[in-house]
Motif scaffolding. Structure first.
Motif, PDB file in Angstrom:
ATOM      1  N   ARG A 161       0.834  -1.213   0.000  1.00 52.98           N
ATOM      2  CA  ARG A 161       0.000   0.000   0.000  1.00 52.98           C
ATOM      3  C   ARG A 161       0.870   1.266   0.000  1.00 52.98           C
ATOM      4  O   ARG A 161       0.585   2.223  -0.714  1.00 52.98           O
ATOM      5  CB  ARG A 161      -0.954   0.022   1.200  1.00 52.98           C
ATOM      6  N   ARG A 162       1.922   1.278   0.804  1.00 50.54           N
ATOM      7  CA  ARG A 162       2.827   2.438   0.817  1.00 50.54           C
ATOM      8  C   ARG A 162       3.501   2.610  -0.543  1.00 50.54           C
ATOM      9  O   ARG A 162       3.660   3.734  -1.034  1.00 50.54           O
ATOM     10  CB  ARG A 162       3.885   2.286   1.909  1.00 50.54           C
TER      11      ARG A 162
ATOM     12  N   GLU B  16       2.363   1.589  -3.477  1.00 58.04           N
ATOM     13  CA  GLU B  16       1.360   2.083  -4.425  1.00 58.04           C
ATOM     14  C   GLU B  16       1.212   3.602  -4.286  1.00 58.04           C
ATOM     15  O   GLU B  16       1.154   4.320  -5.299  1.00 58.04           O
ATOM     16  CB  GLU B  16       0.003   1.426  -4.171  1.00 58.04           C
ATOM     17  N   GLN B  17       1.181   4.087  -3.060  1.00 61.70           N
ATOM     18  CA  GLN B  17       1.058   5.532  -2.831  1.00 61.70           C
ATOM     19  C   GLN B  17       2.283   6.272  -3.346  1.00 61.70           C
ATOM     20  O   GLN B  17       2.169   7.353  -3.928  1.00 61.70           O
ATOM     21  CB  GLN B  17       0.824   5.842  -1.350  1.00 61.70           C
TER      22      GLN B  17
ATOM     23  N   GLU C 273       1.967   6.595  -7.048  1.00 64.94           N
ATOM     24  CA  GLU C 273       1.009   7.659  -7.373  1.00 64.94           C
ATOM     25  C   GLU C 273       1.636   9.037  -7.157  1.00 64.94           C
ATOM     26  O   GLU C 273       1.418   9.951  -7.954  1.00 64.94           O
ATOM     27  CB  GLU C 273      -0.268   7.510  -6.543  1.00 64.94           C
ATOM     28  N   ASP C 274       2.424   9.178  -6.095  1.00 65.31           N
ATOM     29  CA  ASP C 274       3.096  10.453  -5.830  1.00 65.31           C
ATOM     30  C   ASP C 274       4.112  10.779  -6.918  1.00 65.31           C
ATOM     31  O   ASP C 274       4.210  11.934  -7.362  1.00 65.31           O
ATOM     32  CB  ASP C 274       3.776  10.430  -4.459  1.00 65.31           C
TER      33      ASP C 274
END
Length: 118
Positions: free
Chosen positions: A66-67, A69-70, A73-74
């Motif tokens: 999850r981190r 993936e973020q 996206e960033d």
């Protein structure tokens, strides 16, 4: 508590996006992040299978994915490589259609747009 990440048909779009973002930005990730993402997204392994391979909890794998993936996206928000890729693909598709209609001036304008994107 056991966490499952499900891959329903509505998740296909997210998975496709993450795969593209991974292709563009994987060099910016750590080895561990790349390993987890490849095993989960490319090899389609479960959190349990990945956690067994690394001898860590499923929760740790889930949190790391999850981190990551973020982070992807960033990176996309800052660099926009995937968005530019999509724009180029759309412009190339338009060009192909215009060429079949022999609208050469419009194709030239699209080629100029593509060149300006670089």
């Amino acid at each position: 508590m056991e966490i499952h990440l499900t891959r329903s048909p509505c998740m296909l779009e997210k998975t496709t996006r993450i795969n593209f973002l991974y292709d563009f930005y994987q060099a910016l990730l750590t080895d561990k992040q790349r390993n987890y993402m490849e095993m989960y997204y490319l090899e389609d392994l479960s959190l349990g299978e990945i956690s067994e391979s690394f001898n860590v909890s499923r929760q740790a794998i889930y949190d790391n994915i999850r981190r990551t993936e973020q982070m992807l996206e960033d990176y996309e928000k800052k660099l926009g490589l995937y968005q530019k890729f999509q724009e180029r693909q759309n412009l190339l598709k338009q060009s192909k259609e215009l060429l079949s209609e022999q609208k050469y001036e419009q194709v030239t304008a699209i080629i100029d747009q593509i060149m300006e994107m670089e």
